[in-house]
Write a protein that holds these residues in place. Structure first.
Motif, PDB file in Angstrom:
ATOM      1  N   GLN A 196       0.827  -1.202   0.000  1.00 47.45           N
ATOM      2  CA  GLN A 196       0.000   0.000   0.000  1.00 47.45           C
ATOM      3  C   GLN A 196       0.872   1.267   0.000  1.00 47.45           C
ATOM      4  O   GLN A 196       0.513   2.285  -0.597  1.00 47.45           O
ATOM      5  CB  GLN A 196      -0.924   0.000   1.220  1.00 47.45           C
ATOM      6  N   ALA A 197       2.022   1.173   0.675  1.00 47.93           N
ATOM      7  CA  ALA A 197       2.904   2.343   0.756  1.00 47.93           C
ATOM      8  C   ALA A 197       3.750   2.532  -0.493  1.00 47.93           C
ATOM      9  O   ALA A 197       4.170   3.660  -0.793  1.00 47.93           O
ATOM     10  CB  ALA A 197       3.818   2.217   1.977  1.00 47.93           C
ATOM     11  N   SER A 198       4.014   1.452  -1.224  1.00 44.28           N
ATOM     12  CA  SER A 198       4.939   1.546  -2.359  1.00 44.28           C
ATOM     13  C   SER A 198       4.251   1.491  -3.720  1.00 44.28           C
ATOM     14  O   SER A 198       4.918   1.606  -4.747  1.00 44.28           O
ATOM     15  CB  SER A 198       5.979   0.407  -2.281  1.00 44.28           C
ATOM     16  N   ARG A 199       2.953   1.309  -3.752  1.00 43.17           N
ATOM     17  CA  ARG A 199       2.237   1.260  -5.022  1.00 43.17           C
ATOM     18  C   ARG A 199       1.215   2.382  -5.082  1.00 43.17           C
ATOM     19  O   ARG A 199       0.553   2.681  -4.088  1.00 43.17           O
ATOM     20  CB  ARG A 199       1.563  -0.113  -5.203  1.00 43.17           C
ATOM     21  N   HIS A 200       1.094   2.963  -6.245  1.00 45.06           N
ATOM     22  CA  HIS A 200       0.268   4.164  -6.387  1.00 45.06           C
ATOM     23  C   HIS A 200      -0.668   3.987  -7.581  1.00 45.06           C
ATOM     24  O   HIS A 200      -0.268   3.497  -8.633  1.00 45.06           O
ATOM     25  CB  HIS A 200       1.155   5.396  -6.590  1.00 45.06           C
ATOM     26  N   LEU A 201      -1.900   4.411  -7.393  1.00 39.21           N
ATOM     27  CA  LEU A 201      -2.904   4.291  -8.438  1.00 39.21           C
ATOM     28  C   LEU A 201      -2.900   5.536  -9.299  1.00 39.21           C
ATOM     29  O   LEU A 201      -2.909   6.669  -8.799  1.00 39.21           O
ATOM     30  CB  LEU A 201      -4.289   4.099  -7.807  1.00 39.21           C
ATOM     31  N   THR A 202      -2.866   5.333 -10.608  1.00 36.82           N
ATOM     32  CA  THR A 202      -2.925   6.443 -11.548  1.00 36.82           C
ATOM     33  C   THR A 202      -3.778   6.016 -12.730  1.00 36.82           C
ATOM     34  O   THR A 202      -4.379   4.939 -12.727  1.00 36.82           O
ATOM     35  CB  THR A 202      -1.514   6.854 -12.018  1.00 36.82           C
ATOM     36  N   PRO A 220       4.726  10.888 -11.297  1.00 33.87           N
ATOM     37  CA  PRO A 220       4.567  12.032 -10.381  1.00 33.87           C
ATOM     38  C   PRO A 220       5.501  13.199 -10.692  1.00 33.87           C
ATOM     39  O   PRO A 220       5.162  14.352 -10.415  1.00 33.87           O
ATOM     40  CB  PRO A 220       4.885  11.418  -9.008  1.00 33.87           C
ATOM     41  N   TRP A 275      -1.922   0.494 -11.438  1.00 34.96           N
ATOM     42  CA  TRP A 275      -1.089   0.631 -10.248  1.00 34.96           C
ATOM     43  C   TRP A 275       0.370   0.673 -10.671  1.00 34.96           C
ATOM     44  O   TRP A 275       0.815  -0.124 -11.507  1.00 34.96           O
ATOM     45  CB  TRP A 275      -1.323  -0.525  -9.287  1.00 34.96           C
ATOM     46  N   SER A 295       4.584   1.043  -9.403  1.00 33.72           N
ATOM     47  CA  SER A 295       5.562   0.944  -8.325  1.00 33.72           C
ATOM     48  C   SER A 295       6.264   2.286  -8.156  1.00 33.72           C
ATOM     49  O   SER A 295       6.023   3.236  -8.914  1.00 33.72           O
ATOM     50  CB  SER A 295       6.591  -0.144  -8.643  1.00 33.72           C
ATOM     51  N   ASP A 296       7.135   2.365  -7.162  1.00 29.77           N
ATOM     52  CA  ASP A 296       7.887   3.604  -6.963  1.00 29.77           C
ATOM     53  C   ASP A 296       8.746   3.926  -8.172  1.00 29.77           C
ATOM     54  O   ASP A 296       9.077   5.095  -8.419  1.00 29.77           O
ATOM     55  CB  ASP A 296       8.771   3.492  -5.713  1.00 29.77           C
TER      56      ASP A 296
END
Length: 202
Positions: A67-73, A109, A133, A135-136
């Protein structure tokens, strides 16, 4: 006596032979093995719960890390997603040879754009926006594990652990019973032969 009470009574008589003069040594061995198997099943319950709890905690930690290292775009398809075509056996094949992903473009980002392959609904036209999703590092990754997924995995791990113990104990009991039944059959055959010889004298 039928019903659950009857089964319980029969089970109790099987493991508690007492001073029954008709009980053979093999019957007592079978009763001991059955009792050990039942106790093993009961002891396995808290052990299975411990396995499930530890698995849940481990999966919950993995979920928090994901949850901390994956981001939804949102990504934009730069080509049409393949459309399934019917096969001769009634199934469906991908129109472009089995490709499961579709090329798309998304923005990181820091404002940089990247092109890669993402999952899309079959037949989606170019320009369709799909959630993805990242990753960093900005690469597409599966959706992070949720707390519900961790709970389900923990429960299944506990059940599986108990079933493994149950199957093992059941296999041991029936193996012992099979050996004892064969010995009892041989003993019965000898007894009947001996009785037949005695009856033949009269």
């Amino acid at each position: 006596m039928n019903g659950p009470f009857g089964r319980t009574a029969r089970f109790w008589r099987r493991i508690h032979l007492g001073r029954n003069p008709l009980a053979r040594r093999s019957d007592r061995v079978e009763a001991v093995v059955l009792l050990v198997a039942v106790l093993g099943l009961l002891i396995a319950l808290p052990l299975a719960a411990l396995v499930g709890t530890n698995t849940y905690r481990g999966q919950l930690a993995v979920s928090a890390q994901q949850q901390a290292s994956r981001h939804l775009t949102t990504a934009t398809l730069v080509e049409n997603a393949p459309t399934p075509v019917p096969a001769t056996d009634g199934a469906y094949l991908s129109a472009n040879g089995g490709t499961t992903g579709t090329h798309a473009r998304w923005t990181l980002p820091d404002g940089a754009e990247r092109v890669g392959t993402v999952a899309a609904d079959p037949g989606s036209p170019a320009g369709t926006r799909v959630p993805v999703w990242l990753s960093d590092a900005g690469n597409p990754v599966p959706a992070p594990m949720t707390s519900s997924d961790a709970t389900t995995t923990g429960i299944l791990a506990g059940i599986f652990a108990w079933l493994v113990v149950a199957l093992g104990l059941t296999a041991v009991y029936w193996s012992v019973r099979l050996v004892l039944d064969r010995r009892r059959a041989v003993h019965w055959e000898r007894e009947w032969q001996h009785a037949g010889e005695r009856w033949a004298r009269f």
